[in-house]
Design a protein around this motif. Structure first.
Motif, short mmCIF file in Angstrom:
data_model
loop_
_atom_site.label_atom_id
_atom_site.label_comp_id
_atom_site.label_asym_id
_atom_site.label_seq_id
_atom_site.Cartn_x
_atom_site.Cartn_y
_atom_site.Cartn_z
N PHE A 77 34.66 40.84 45.87
CA PHE A 77 34.73 42.14 45.19
C PHE A 77 35.47 43.17 46.07
O PHE A 77 36.15 44.05 45.55
N ILE A 78 35.35 43.03 47.40
CA ILE A 78 36.10 43.93 48.29
C ILE A 78 37.58 43.60 48.24
O ILE A 78 38.44 44.48 48.25
N MET A 79 37.90 42.30 48.17
CA MET A 79 39.31 41.90 48.09
C MET A 79 39.94 42.41 46.79
O MET A 79 41.11 42.80 46.77
N GLY A 101 49.12 48.58 36.17
CA GLY A 101 48.66 47.57 37.10
C GLY A 101 47.78 46.53 36.43
O GLY A 101 47.03 46.85 35.50
N LYS A 102 47.86 45.29 36.90
CA LYS A 102 47.04 44.20 36.39
C LYS A 102 46.61 43.32 37.56
O LYS A 102 47.23 43.33 38.62
N MET A 103 45.53 42.54 37.31
CA MET A 103 45.01 41.68 38.37
C MET A 103 44.53 40.37 37.75
O MET A 103 44.00 40.36 36.65
N VAL A 104 44.74 39.29 38.50
CA VAL A 104 44.29 37.96 38.08
C VAL A 104 43.62 37.31 39.28
O VAL A 104 44.14 37.38 40.41
N HIS A 140 39.73 32.67 47.00
CA HIS A 140 38.97 33.81 47.51
C HIS A 140 39.83 35.05 47.63
O HIS A 140 39.63 35.88 48.49
N HIS A 141 40.82 35.18 46.80
CA HIS A 141 41.65 36.37 46.80
C HIS A 141 42.20 36.58 45.39
O HIS A 141 42.11 35.69 44.54
N ALA A 142 42.76 37.74 45.18
CA ALA A 142 43.25 38.13 43.86
C ALA A 142 44.76 38.35 43.91
O ALA A 142 45.32 38.67 44.97
N TYR A 143 45.41 38.18 42.76
CA TYR A 143 46.82 38.48 42.60
C TYR A 143 46.93 39.80 41.85
O TYR A 143 46.24 40.00 40.84
N GLY A 144 47.78 40.65 42.33
CA GLY A 144 47.99 41.94 41.67
C GLY A 144 49.43 42.12 41.26
O GLY A 144 50.36 41.63 41.93
#
Length: 1456
Positions: free
Chosen positions: A822-824, A680-683, A689-693
């Motif tokens: 951080f919760i997202m 898994g990776k995240m950007v 205000h959100h992340a891509y996984g």
């Protein structure tokens, strides 16, 4: 010849009883053994007669020197000759028992079946009759002495009378969660000089005959009970003695109590009788005054006990079991504590019920009877026109009264149903508010009626059963399953019912909420059922007042109204019936309970629909039928061009999300998923205000299977724990659907989220793509208390090699509202586990016969992750049980090996304790044995470097596991995967050992720095500080060079970080942490993490620990010798001790890890394997090796320092002579050249001088056990070398005091020096003897072996039949195996074609480079030349070094 047999010490708990006896005028002792064998007498005799069987020969091979037999003169005689090692003996009974061993349950069942009936009570006389009468007094109210006069000495002052004034004391009921079982206690009257011990009583209905139940209780030493006795440490002894008959014997048991209390001894005479008039069987137990031989002294307190068991037959398959007991453990245990423990003492009834329970069988029978009753009644609309005619006809037949009563009962039921329907059925459906539920397949809602504080709840679900059976389950209020549930979960105290008519019944129940100051609640409920139509049944219940249940001050009368509607739905699949049940309920427990507490209780009551659903669950069949239908749809839609422009646009936009991870690669952050099989990776995009996984995984399934999983949003088996609702709102075609999802929030302060998402799939050349985009709909508008969220995703499902499917999954969730970033991020990372859910679900569909090694790895990962997901131990066990049921392969495995689940749970608990000695075969394994075997893995993990080595030891320890390992290819990979994950998480074992070693290295460095500062601050001792600083600097430089070589291919920033770790003396701790976490090899690294850790430790040992010890001892001697007033600095001594311990620990780690490596053990089993498999012995071996190395270093360092003090050239002469003698020894044995590969003659000679000198000095100062190899020092020279090293200490002391200048001051008194030297030498010899006595004895010969390195290398090739082991000969210098070169050449030429086709793991380019040209077939030689554009380019020396691990293979280079 009279013999007085005594129990052999230490054998009282063994399954075979051992005795010995000494006879006057005879020097030797007689021995006797007694045991039970699971075979006929003829088989046992044949086993004893067949003295030279292969099985018995193998079992005696380590103890018996000779074993022969002479020809027999007849078939009934035999003369045997046996020479054996003393004190070992041939335990024939135990061997015979092992040979014919069967399962404990099977043997116990046979014993119970053959148990003889007890005699009639009138046949008893004497003490037996007295015991029976005293025990019968327990159930009577007559006054009778508790203790017989003959035992007054033993029992005086304990319990003098039994039931004096018994009518003044009443039985008090205790809580018992087992249905059809009850427990009571009675306070006994107090008399002067006695203890007021309570009497216990228990009753239970047992699903077996009275004779079978009696046999189980009477067989106190049955197999299963003895198995528990051997496993659990709280019963040191349990056996039968003085067995007059099977119905009159003495039972002896010993219970261990917590420290400092003595063990309690129970010596009971057991007498059994049968009353022919009633068929009752009585078993009476009473304490007697008898001394018992335990084979050793035991501190015991005799505990007087009296017990009465009564078995009353109810039918051929049922009986009533009643038990009365009074027991006093005596001693200092308070009476109040003894009375509190009474429920534990009277628990035999519960155990007996559980053993023979047939609850499912009886419940099913009763439920089917009720269902048949319901099916036999027509619907209301069918009967209305025929009731009068049918009544008249039956009146003419003479059964009018019966029909009249039936009609009256039906009319009363109809009125009750209509009354409840008016109250609960007429509520406005739109006013019900949905509620969260723990079961996503059960929908719950509630409504508040004006004027009432307690809500009315409603729940609905679909059952995989017919209407009649579903209604019958609800009507079975007194089923055993229901009784167990209400007793366990709801604190049921009383429960009864009375059938008032065919259609109604009166139900009474009392529940205790177990809240202080809150009285129990009682319910008086009238229940009725009515079949309104042929496919609908209604069950109604409401509280009523009845004279037989008047109001009581002890309880609070609560009320409830319930309406259950059962509606038939269309069958699915191959005729699986479906029923929708809707339950509406209003519960008011009255009193002063707050409304929210009552509403909570109402919700828990409604959750019985979840229990009902799971009871009839056929989700596997339902999902499989739906999967087949969807598969047909998918196959028909592949390649179809029916996509709208909006759908094509949605697909393109979603797939474009993958480009983010290509453009922002430098900003990627790795996400740890719950399975190591997935990545898994995240950007995080700037100003978003959100992340891509992104995550991917390989799945053992077809692309269609993966697509069906993600497409079917309403499947049962894959519903998430946080799912409240999943429904398809719109499906315009077969490749697009609009789905509404309601998710429960994990935090109460955060609102729930709902999603309205469009799902689209499309076929591609390599598989499928699947996307999801948010949409809006007027049907699904905003809801109070729920926040609308969005979930964008894209999935590529593509075929991969080996029949696998690769899943690439990209998401961009938006939680809506104001959620911190951080919760997202956390939410995004958790949702990336969706690919893991897909893999686990599809893996669960594979049958056991399809499983291979890869399946074992996947199942092992899932087992660990499921277990760790639970917060409490009970929840974790439940998760494993659920997985065993959901996974088809594991379910099959559990059916074949019923002990598998208990073994896996015990293994996953990973509680460090001594490993149990379970030597049962696979065919006789049981649940209890499985727990012992599973718990044994923890001790193996504690003493092993890798999970592979731990599992290898664990499998070797248990015969059943060896059998299963050979039988199932998936078993070992599964266990190894679990072991690896456990090894990463525990704080002991490898992790503790690594951290201790790293801590010692850091302490050594810190102590050296402190001593440098001390030397520099002391006038006249600055040179010592300079020398020690130079050693520390050399160590740091060596470690920096290692770091540079390890990280030169990677980013410069990583190298700078590693340099900082070295300079701050934290490198050892960092490396230890990596190895402990299972990081095998870092990206861009040259060698594996464990090799890097070993290299860093070796540099520390060579450049700092060993020379630093010599220097500091030399400085200490010089200081003591030069200044009479100098006081020995404890800090200097501490620094020397730390250096010695660091070196000893490092040397022990290197030797230990090399020996327990399974690969080395397989390749050279004659040399590797001296470390035993038992965890306790492994620990002893490791400690001994560490102490040996530390003591040897101190001895060598002191010798060197003492010689340097008097004459510096003494040291040079000593070491030149020592090393020269070693080379002379090798030359005389024609074994001079090193075994390491080298080039020409000059290179070989130089390599020999450097390698062998370094090996000799390393063995001199550390005593590395691996140096005993024939290719190194050799066993005999290794042992002699260490002994002479210690002997040289005495020579050094003598030389020191002989050559010290006249008038000079000695460091210590000569007598003190001799005492210290003798103590050091004696300690080393003691530890070495312990070491030799602990290792596997068959390796003792390797410590005195005179085999040369040349011979050992030749044996590597000649003695092995496996090609992989033969190929290891090329790791060594070719000069060492010139004598067998032709055999090696012939082997290479003969096997080349086979290896080329099969491509074994060892047949690599590196290994081929080791071969000379004439060892390769001409055709293959030409192929190799063509590949290199002409002549074959090779470096056999470098290839051999890479093959042996001396030179690493550079990743990405042409060396691979």
């Amino acid at each position: 010849m009279e013999k007085n047999w005594k129990v052999l010490p230490g054998t009282i708990a063994d399954p075979v009883q051992y005795f010995r006896a000494f006879v006057e005028k005879q020097s030797s002792a007689w021995g006797k053994a007694r045991g039970t064998v699971d075979a006929p007498a003829s088989c046992v005799l044949a086993f004893m007669w067949h003295f030279r069987s292969q099985e018995r020969f193998n079992s005696r091979v380590n103890n018996h020197l000779t074993n022969g037999s002479f020809p027999a003169s007849s078939s009934c005689s035999s003369f045997q000759m046996l020479e054996t090692k003393i004190p070992s003996a041939d335990n024939r009974i135990w061997a015979c028992k092992w040979t014919y061993e069967r399962t404990n349950k099977e043997v116990d069942a046979e014993v119970r079946k053959a148990y003889p009936e007890p005699p009639d009570a009138s046949s008893l006389a004497g003490e037996a009759r007295k015991i029976l009468e005293d025990c019968l007094a327990l159930e009577s109210a007559q006054e009778r002495p508790m203790l017989a006069k003959s035992n007054s000495r033993l029992r005086s002052g304990v319990i003098r009378s039994m039931v004096s004034r018994a009518t003044d004391f009443k039985w008090r009921m205790l809580r018992c969660n087992e249905p059809l079982a009850s427990m009571w206690v009675k306070e006994m009257p107090h008399e002067s000089g006695t203890r007021r011990i309570n009497m216990g009583k228990t009753e239970a209905v047992v699903d077996c005959s009275a004779m079978t139940a009696f046999a189980w209780v009477a067989d106190a030493c049955g197999r299963e009970r003895m198995r528990v006795n051997m496993i659990e440490p709280n019963e040191p002894a349990r056996f039968i003695t003085d067995e007059r008959s099977r119905h009159d014997f003495v039972y002896v048991g010993v219970k261990r109590l917590p420290f400092p209390l003595y063990k309690r001894e129970f010596v009971l005479r057991c007498v059994a009788v049968k009353y022919e008039e009633t068929g009752d069987i009585i078993l009476a137990n009473d304490t007697i005054d008898k001394s018992v031989d335990y084979g050793a002294k035991m501190n015991l307190v005799r505990a007087p006990t009296r017990t009465l068991y009564r078995f009353t037959p109810l039918s051929d398959s049922q009986c009533k079991f009643t038990m009365h007991i009074v027991t006093d453990p005596r001693g200092i245990i308070p009476t109040s504590f003894v009375n509190k423990m009474t429920p534990l003492v009277i628990g035999d009834a519960v155990n007996l019920r559980k053993l023979f329970q047939r609850d499912i069988e009886y419940d099913t029978r009763d439920r089917l009877a009720i269902a048949a009753e319901i099916e036999g009644v027509g619907g209301e609309e069918d009967e209305d026109g025929e009731e009068e005619d049918e009544a008249a006809r039956r009146l003419d037949e003479g059964v009018g009264r019966e029909e009249e009563e039936k009609q009256e009962g039906k009319e009363a039921a109809r009125k009750l149903v209509r009354k409840v329907q008016l109250k609960l059925g007429a509520l406005d459906e739109n006013k019900f508010t949905p509620m969260a539920t723990r079961d996503p397949l059960v929908a719950m809602s509630c409504i508040f009626v004006p004027g009432q504080s307690v809500a009315i709840g409603r729940a609905s679900t679909v059952l995989d059963v017919s209407v009649a059976e579903a209604a019958a389950w609800e009507l079975s209020m007194m089923s055993r399953e229901t009784l167990r549930t209400v007793k366990t979960s709801f604190g049921s105290l009383e429960r009864s019912f009375r059938k008032t008519s065919k259609f109604s019944r009166l139900f009474y129940a009392v529940y205790d909420f177990e809240i202080p100051s809150l009285l129990p609640r009682e319910f008086v409920i009238e229940q009725a059922w009515l079949k309104t139509t042929s496919d609908k049944v209604v069950v109604a219940a409401t509280s009523v007042e009845r004279p037989e249940h008047p109001l009581s001050d002890k309880y609070v009368r609560a009320t409830t109204t319930q309406l259950h509607t059962f509606q038939t739905l269309p069958s699915i699949g191959d005729g699986l019936p479906q029923t929708r049940i809707t339950t509406t309920q209003h519960l008011d427990v009255e009193g002063f309970l707050p409304a929210f507490v009552q509403n909570t209780q109402g919700v828990s009551q409604l959750m019985r629909l979840s229990r009902m659903r799971k009871r009839f669950d056929q989700s596997t069949r339902v999902d499989e039928d739906k999967r087949r239908r969807l598969l047909r749809i998918v196959q028909s839609e592949e390649g179809a061009e029916q996509y709208t422009d909006a759908e094509i646009k949605a697909i393109k936009e979603s797939l474009a999300t993958f480009d983010i991870f290509k453009e922002k690669r430098e900003k990627e952050k790795t996400v740890e998923l719950r399975s190591k099989l997935a990545t898994g990776k995240m950007v995080v995009q700037k100003d978003e205000h959100h992340a891509y996984g992104w995550s991917f995984i390989h799945v053992r399934a077809s692309p269609e299977d993966v697509l069906i999983f993600v497409w079917d949003r309403t499947k049962r088996r894959a519903s998430g724990d946080d799912d409240i609702q999943n429904s398809v709102d719109e499906r315009p075609n077969n490749h697009s659907q609009l789905v509404y999802t309601h998710k429960r929030s994990p935090v109460k302060t955060i609102h729930d989220r709902d999603f309205l998402t469009r799902f689209i799939w499309k076929a591609t050349a390599s598989g499928f793509v699947f996307v999801s985009t948010p949409e809006t709909s007027a049907k699904r508008g905003p809801r109070a208390g729920i926040v609308r969220a969005e979930y964008r995703s894209a999935m590529k499902i593509s075929r991969a090699n080996g029949g696998m499917v690769r899943i690439d999954y990209v998401i961009r969730p938006s939680a809506g509202g104001h959620v911190p970033l951080f919760i997202m991020k956390r939410y995004t990372s958790s949702n990336l586990n969706y690919v893991v859910r897909i893999q686990e679900f599809l893996q669960g569909l594979r049958s056991l016969e399809q499983w291979g090694e890869a399946d074992g790895v996947e199942v092992g990962e899932q087992l660990f992750s499921e277990f760790q997901a639970g917060k409490k131990e009970a929840d974790r066990e439940t998760r494993v049980t659920r997985m065993m049921e959901d996974n088809d392969g594991l379910k099959e495995a559990k059916e074949r090996y019923d002990w598998l689940e208990s073994m896996l749970v015990a293994m996953l608990k990973n509680k460090l304790r001594p490993a149990g000695n379970e030597q049962s075969k696979l065919c006789v394994m049981s649940e209890m044995k499985g727990k012992v075997v599973g718990a044994g893995l923890a001790s193996s993990l504690a003493s092993s470097l890798t999970a592979h080595a731990a599992v290898d030891e664990w499998v070797a320890r248990y015969p059943a596991m060896r059998e299963l390992d050979k039988e199932r290819a998936w078993f070992r990979p599964m266990i190894e995967t679990v072991a690896q994950r456990l090894l990463e998480g525990v704080g002991w074992g490898l992790k503790m050992r690594l951290y201790i070693g790293a801590g010692l290295s850091m302490m050594d460095m810190c102590s050296d720095i402190f001593m440098i500062k001390t030397y520099w601050s002391t006038p006249g001792r600055e040179a010592y500080g300079d020398s020690l600083a130079a050693m520390v600097a050399a160590c740091i430089i060596a470690q920096l060079l290692i770091v540079y070589a390890q990280n030169r291919k990677g980013p410069k920033l990583n190298m700078l970080k590693e340099f900082a770790f070295v300079l701050t003396a934290t490198k050892s701790g960092i490396d230890a942490s990596r190895v402990a976490k299972g990081v095998t090899k870092r990206k861009h690294a040259m060698v594996a993490s464990d090799h890097e850790l070993a290299a860093m430790k070796g540099a520390d040992m060579v450049f700092e620990s060993i020379p630093g010890s010599i220097l500091q001892i030399y400085a200490l001697i010089a200081a003591l010798q030069g200044d009479e007033s100098y006081v020995m600095d404890k800090r200097a001594v501490g620094s020397i001790v730390v250096s010695a311990l660091t070196t000893g620990f490092t040397a022990a780690t290197i030797s230990f890890d090399s020996d327990v490596d399974p690969k080395r053990r397989r390749q050279d089993p004659s040399f590797y394997g001296y470390v035993p498999d038992e965890a306790s012995r492994r620990t002893t071996v490791f400690v001994c090796m560490a102490m040996n190395s530390a003591l040897l270093l101190l001895a060598r360092s002191t010798t060197t320092a003492a010689l340097l003090t008097v004459k510096g050239w003494f040291v040079a002469v000593y070491y030149v002579a020592d090393v020269g003698l070693y080379f002379l020894y090798r030359t005389v044995r024609r074994d001079f050249l090193t075994h390491q590969p080298a080039g020409g003659l000059g290179e070989t000679l130089l390599a020999t001088l450097l390698h062998e000198t370094a090996a000799k000095l390393m063995a001199d100062f550390t005593g590395l056990v691996m140096m005993r190899a024939s290719t190194q020092l050799g066993g005999a020279y290794y042992t002699l070398n260490m002994i002479t090293a210690l002997g040289c200490s005495f020579v050094a002391v003598h030389v020191y005091y002989a050559y010290i200048p006249a008038g000079a001051l000695a460091a210590v008194e000569q007598s003190t020096a001799w005492i210290l030297t003798i103590a050091l030498t004696a300690s080393w010899f003691f530890v070495f003897i312990v070491f030799l006595s602990t290792i596997n004895r068959k390796f003792l010969g390797t410590f005195v072996s005179v085999q040369t390195g040349r011979e050992r290398i030749e044996r590597v090739f000649l003695d092995n039949t496996e090609d992989e082991k033969k190929a290891a000969v090329f790791k060594y210098n070719p000069a060492k195996w010139t004598a067998i070169r032709e055999e090696v050449k012939e082997w290479c030429l003969d096997g080349w074609l086979t290896w080329k086709e099969t491509q074994p793991e060892w047949f690599t380019d590196v290994w081929i480079d080791c071969l000379d040209d004439d060892m390769i077939p001409p055709e293959a030689m030409r192929e190799l030349e063509d590949q290199h554009g002409g002549l074959r380019r090779r470096s056999s020396v470098r290839a051999s070094l890479r093959l042996s691990g001396v030179v690493p293979t550079i990743p990405g280079s042409d060396q691979e």
